[in-house]
Design a protein around this motif. Structure first.
Motif, short mmCIF file in Angstrom:
data_model
loop_
_atom_site.label_atom_id
_atom_site.label_comp_id
_atom_site.label_asym_id
_atom_site.label_seq_id
_atom_site.Cartn_x
_atom_site.Cartn_y
_atom_site.Cartn_z
N THR A 16 1.12 -1.24 0.00
CA THR A 16 -0.06 0.05 0.01
C THR A 16 0.89 1.22 -0.11
O THR A 16 2.03 1.14 0.04
CB THR A 16 -1.07 0.15 1.28
OG1 THR A 16 -0.23 0.46 2.42
CG2 THR A 16 -1.63 -0.98 1.82
N CYS A 26 -5.31 -4.97 4.61
CA CYS A 26 -4.35 -6.01 3.98
C CYS A 26 -3.91 -6.98 5.07
O CYS A 26 -3.61 -8.18 4.78
CB CYS A 26 -3.47 -5.51 3.23
SG CYS A 26 -3.97 -4.44 1.73
N THR A 80 -2.84 -5.98 -2.09
CA THR A 80 -2.85 -4.82 -2.30
C THR A 80 -4.11 -3.87 -1.98
O THR A 80 -5.19 -4.74 -2.15
CB THR A 80 -2.64 -4.29 -3.64
OG1 THR A 80 -3.36 -4.73 -4.55
CG2 THR A 80 -1.14 -4.74 -4.05
N ALA A 85 -1.25 1.22 -5.67
CA ALA A 85 -0.87 -0.20 -5.78
C ALA A 85 -1.25 -1.13 -7.24
O ALA A 85 -0.65 -2.06 -7.30
CB ALA A 85 -0.97 -0.83 -4.49
N SER A 89 0.59 -4.26 -8.60
CA SER A 89 0.08 -5.60 -8.90
C SER A 89 -0.13 -5.98 -10.16
O SER A 89 0.34 -7.17 -10.41
CB SER A 89 -1.43 -5.24 -8.18
OG SER A 89 -1.76 -6.81 -8.25
N HIS A 104 -6.90 -7.74 -4.71
CA HIS A 104 -7.01 -6.08 -4.51
C HIS A 104 -8.17 -5.84 -3.34
O HIS A 104 -9.27 -6.35 -3.65
CB HIS A 104 -6.97 -5.44 -5.79
CG HIS A 104 -6.79 -3.77 -5.72
ND1 HIS A 104 -5.82 -3.32 -5.26
CD2 HIS A 104 -8.00 -3.19 -5.66
CE1 HIS A 104 -6.08 -2.10 -5.04
NE2 HIS A 104 -7.14 -1.75 -5.22
#
Length: 325
Positions: A16, A26, A80, A85, A89, A104
């Motif tokens: 992040t 997360c 993420t 991010a 990713s 995500h």
């Protein structure tokens, strides 16, 4: 930066921009999946940070040196959150030869099929075959954690009169304003609540609360039975939740409302000026489901099923991950 997770044969990165509300979701998922995870806080360079993911060229080379760098060997699982991010990713997925399993959290500003799993709160409208929907935000809370943290503090609150009311104070953000006048209103309401019920208070503030608001709160609590945490020393947040008979939380944080609701105890939301469609939808849904009520200066008793969404979502992710591997 390394944050110790629970042992699992699969490696995991949590990526992040370092925002607490994103990172905690997360980490909570990584812990619930029992992954051995590392937290990486990225800083992205201009102008790329302003552009949609599809317009980023070589995303992994756009990281500023003051943040963490993302280099091979790539993790088995990547979790993420936040728009910065997203292109990273996608780049890691490609660089790993499609081997890294990407998750995500929150609605991405790109097609959700760019990830293996997307996790969104119910008040976001994104839906799809690889989209999992939660009631509110994910977090680190488990009943075991709450009980453990409560035991650490139990001796220090023995002298506080019952009932104990935990108060979670956030602050101004893009949607809400916690002004000194509003803080004065909250402080007056807490004083009146003590006069009515004889209660005591366990109070935490956040980085967004601000020094002026903290001063108002500190002065108001001076003649009331309480413990106040404003950022110094070990954070008693989880212990305060565990030890509460009831919880009051300011309306600015989905995370705090969801964490307060994990106890199955009465949760009162103190309204702030502002808000938007998503926040209004979220708060109305939490009221409709019986988790919260507006704080109107008095205590009522009711109970609800503890809101433990992270555990539920982790089970769904684990099944998809097992099929993937």
């Amino acid at each position: 930066m390394k944050v110790d997770g629970l042992k699992n044969e699969m490696s995991c990165w949590v990526v992040t921009d370092g925002s607490a509300g994103m990172e905690i979701q997360c980490i909570g998922l990584a812990e619930a999946l029992t992954l051995d995870f590392s937290v990486k806080r990225i800083k992205t360079a201009k102008p790329w940070r302003w552009l949609p993911p599809a317009l980023w060229h070589a995303p992994l080379s756009r990281l500023k040196p003051e943040g963490d760098q993302l280099k091979a060997p790539w993790p088995s699982v990547l979790i993420t959150c936040g728009r910065q991010a997203i292109p990273l990713s996608m780049a890691i997925k490609k660089a790993s030869g499609q081997k890294t399993f990407t998750i995500h959290i929150q609605t991405p500003n790109t097609n959700p099929t760019n990830f293996d799993v997307v996790i969104v709160p119910e008040h976001d409208k994104l839906r799809g075959p690889n989209v999992l929907v939660t009631e509110g935000a994910l977090g680190r809370i488990t009943l075991e954690l709450l009980e453990s943290e409560g035991k650490k503090l139990s001796s220090s609150i023995k002298s506080l009169p019952k009932p104990i009311v935990t108060v979670l104070v956030g602050g101004s953000n893009k949607c809400y304003d916690l002004t000194p006048d509003v803080m004065t209103k909250l402080a007056d309401d807490l004083s009146s609540l003590h006069d009515q019920s004889g209660c005591s208070f366990l109070v935490t503030t956040s980085r967004r609360t601000g020094h002026e608001n903290e001063a108002i709160l500190t002065e108001a609590l001076a003649n009331l039975p309480h413990q106040l945490w404003t950022g110094k020393g070990d954070n008693p947040y989880f212990g305060f939740l565990n030890l509460a008979s009831a919880i009051i939380v300011t309306a600015d944080s989905v995370n705090m409302v969801c964490e307060a609701s994990s106890m199955g105890k009465p949760v009162y939301v103190f309204e702030l000026p502002g808000g938007n469609r998503k926040f209004r939808h979220f708060h109305q849904r939490m009221r409709n489901l019986g988790y919260t009520r507006p704080f109107i200066g008095k205590l009522e008793q009711w109970s609800s099923t503890p809101l433990l969404e992270t555990r539920k979502i982790a089970g769904q992710v684990q099944k998809i991950l097992s099929d993937h591997t």
